[in-house]
Enzyme design. Structure first.
Site, PDB file in Angstrom:
ATOM      1  N   TRP A 101       1.032  -1.066   0.024  1.00 19.47           N
ATOM      2  CA  TRP A 101      -0.437  -0.015   0.059  1.00 19.47           C
ATOM      3  C   TRP A 101       0.557   1.445   0.210  1.00 19.47           C
ATOM      4  O   TRP A 101       0.410   2.250  -0.701  1.00 19.47           O
ATOM      5  CB  TRP A 101      -0.565   0.092   1.113  1.00 19.47           C
ATOM      6  CG  TRP A 101      -1.907  -0.990   0.882  1.00 19.47           C
ATOM      7  CD1 TRP A 101      -2.213  -2.154   1.982  1.00 19.47           C
ATOM      8  CD2 TRP A 101      -3.227  -1.358  -0.119  1.00 19.47           C
ATOM      9  NE1 TRP A 101      -3.283  -3.192   1.212  1.00 19.47           N
ATOM     10  CE2 TRP A 101      -3.665  -2.299   0.838  1.00 19.47           C
ATOM     11  CE3 TRP A 101      -2.883  -0.794  -1.195  1.00 19.47           C
ATOM     12  CZ2 TRP A 101      -4.565  -3.189  -0.361  1.00 19.47           C
ATOM     13  CZ3 TRP A 101      -4.042  -1.131  -1.959  1.00 19.47           C
ATOM     14  CH2 TRP A 101      -4.996  -2.265  -1.812  1.00 19.47           C
ATOM     15  N   ASP A 171      -1.228   6.194   6.339  1.00 19.81           N
ATOM     16  CA  ASP A 171      -2.542   5.387   5.698  1.00 19.81           C
ATOM     17  C   ASP A 171      -3.127   4.894   6.956  1.00 19.81           C
ATOM     18  O   ASP A 171      -1.820   4.020   7.404  1.00 19.81           O
ATOM     19  CB  ASP A 171      -2.014   5.069   4.164  1.00 19.81           C
ATOM     20  CG  ASP A 171      -3.345   4.238   4.188  1.00 19.81           C
ATOM     21  OD1 ASP A 171      -4.593   3.521   4.853  1.00 19.81           O
ATOM     22  OD2 ASP A 171      -2.922   3.686   3.341  1.00 19.81           O
ATOM     23  N   LYS A 195     -11.399  -1.886   7.194  1.00 19.98           N
ATOM     24  CA  LYS A 195     -10.875  -2.379   7.596  1.00 19.98           C
ATOM     25  C   LYS A 195     -11.515  -2.796   8.944  1.00 19.98           C
ATOM     26  O   LYS A 195     -11.844  -3.587   9.470  1.00 19.98           O
ATOM     27  CB  LYS A 195      -9.444  -1.688   7.625  1.00 19.98           C
ATOM     28  CG  LYS A 195      -8.705  -1.950   6.582  1.00 19.98           C
ATOM     29  CD  LYS A 195      -8.565  -3.344   4.947  1.00 19.98           C
ATOM     30  CE  LYS A 195      -8.902  -2.877   4.068  1.00 19.98           C
ATOM     31  NZ  LYS A 195      -7.073  -2.569   3.271  1.00 19.98           N
TER      32      LYS A 195
HETATM   33  C1  LIG Z   1      -7.207  -1.789   2.329  1.00 20.74           C
HETATM   34  C2  LIG Z   1      -6.464  -0.808   2.605  1.00 20.74           C
HETATM   35  C3  LIG Z   1      -5.985   0.179   1.834  1.00 20.74           C
HETATM   36  C4  LIG Z   1      -7.155   0.356  -0.151  1.00 20.74           C
HETATM   37  O1  LIG Z   1      -8.210   0.363   0.111  1.00 20.74           O
HETATM   38  P1  LIG Z   1      -9.120   1.212  -0.840  1.00 20.74           P
HETATM   39  O2  LIG Z   1     -10.646   1.420   0.410  1.00 20.74           O
HETATM   40  O3  LIG Z   1      -9.295  -0.646  -1.221  1.00 20.74           O
HETATM   41  O4  LIG Z   1      -8.809   2.022  -2.062  1.00 20.74           O
HETATM   42  C5  LIG Z   1      -5.375   1.209   1.207  1.00 20.74           C
HETATM   43  N1  LIG Z   1      -4.376   1.058   2.670  1.00 20.74           N
HETATM   44  C6  LIG Z   1      -3.825   0.132   3.387  1.00 20.74           C
HETATM   45  C7  LIG Z   1      -3.676  -0.118   4.614  1.00 20.74           C
HETATM   46  C8  LIG Z   1      -5.045  -0.731   3.273  1.00 20.74           C
HETATM   47  O5  LIG Z   1      -5.456  -1.716   4.585  1.00 20.74           O
END
Ligand SMILES: *Cc1c(COP(=O)(O)O)cnc(C)c1O
Length: 360
Positions: A101, A171, A195
């Protein structure tokens, strides 16, 4: 009805209490005679939902008044572009690449300016967090970027990097609300909610006000400008109203559980059950160095692909589902987010012990 223990990395398990509440309110939300799905986002009833959700999130995370909370669409991935478009004033940013990511975010930023990879753990399949105490931070960097919890590899920054005074952008998709956080250490925190918070389709951005401006890269769409959404209270256009509503319910649930201190205690307790077993097992082993282990995502392997596949199949049959690891790590991954009860982790470990006995 029969519920499973769902170890999916995302979309993921939600608190059963919340699911029941939203089911109860499906046909008639709070005397409005309609579902939140059918409701105008300009109605008083919805305004109250979004205001309450924001207030509860601010309470949970102790968000200072000089930060805005934005409920946006496009998922976490959209932020990979939105961040550089809005924050790269000098067109320079430093990225710490600790997984897929972070790597995607780093690659996307290259479209908009000079993105520097100042540290990485790719040499060992992202199984650790690099030392970030004295990195070559660029003098003109607009921000330093991290992915705080690496969903795929199961690592977590236990200590934030020394950004040498530069704005930290993080993030936190897979560790959102899993433990207390000092928001003031960041310029921008964001995460996809699917998540650890709610249904898919939304990202929450917590951004310091001085980073919000009309001075964005030329060509930045209105919809991808933070100021558009900050000025409109996340109601510039139709937001993901139902998702905001469910997230709001989860915020209330977290408050009723005792807030983020209590979630941290629970998450540490749950993770310890699994990691202690992995450390003592003769069949299974964790893939991450102990000091950087995530409380949320726990990858593990047997070292034998066929054995891994057999485990995943038998676990599924036993009601322990979505344990297959990411294709880049192989093996298994148990995501044990806030809503995963301790009983789920105990059931998993009991099953692993039994499997180990049977496959000696
Ligand atoms: C799942 C995830 C993403 C991507 O998320 P989307 O909402 O599908 O774009 C980005 N960063 C992390 C750390 C993730 O776990």
């Amino acid at each position: 009805m029969s519920r499973v223990f769902n170890f999916s990395a995302g979309p993921a398990v939600l608190p059963e209490e919340v699911l029941k509440e939203v089911a109860d309110e499906m046909l008639d939300y709070n005397g409005t005679g309609m579902s939140v799905m059918e409701m105008s986002h300009r109605s008083a009833a919805f305004q109250e939902i979004i205001d309450t959700a924001e207030k509860d999130l601010r309470d949970l995370m102790n968000i200072p008044d000089n930060y805005k909370v934005l409920f946006l669409q496009g998922g976490a991935s959209q932020q990979f572009a939105m961040i550089p478009m809005n924050l790269m004033k000098n067109k320079v940013a430093d990225y710490i690449v600790t997984g897929q990511w972070a790597k995607k975010a780093y690659q996307e930023a290259q479209k908009y300016g000079k993105a520097n990879k100042i540290a990485s753990s790719e040499d060992k399949t992202f199984s650790y967090i690099p030392d970030c105490s004295d990195l070559p931070i660029s003098p003109d960097a607009d921000y330093v970027y991290i992915c705080e919890n690496n969903t795929i590899y199961g690592t977590k920054f236990k200590k934030l990097p020394n950004t040498k005074g530069k704005t930290l952008v993080a993030d936190v998709s897979s560790c959102f609300l899993s433990e207390p956080v000092d928001v003031s250490k960041y310029g921008l925190i964001y995460g996809g909610v699917q998540k650890n918070i709610g249904p898919a389709g939304m990202v929450i951005v917590i951004i310091r006000e001085d980073l919000i401006s009309e001075d964005v890269l030329p060509g930045t769409p209105t919809m991808l400008t933070y100021k558009t959404h900050a000025d409109a209270g996340s109601l510039y256009n139709t937001p993901n109203a139902y998702c905001i509503y469910v997230c709001g319910k989860v915020f209330k649930w977290l408050k009723s559980m005792g807030g983020l201190e209590e979630m941290k205690r629970r998450n540490e307790e749950k993770a310890k059950i699994l990691y202690d077993f992995l450390d003592s097992s003769s069949l299974f082993k964790g893939t991450v160095v102990p000091e950087d282990r995530s409380l949320m995502n726990v990858p593990f392997v047997t070292g034998d692909k066929e054995m891994d596949a057999k485990f995943v199949k038998e676990a599924t049959a036993a009601g322990l589902v979505n344990l297959k690891g990411h294709r880049t790590v192989g093996g298994m991954r148990a995501s044990i987010y806030n809503a995963m009860p301790k009983a789920g982790v105990e059931a998993l470990v009991a099953f692993m012990k039994k499997f180990e006995e049977e496959n000696k």
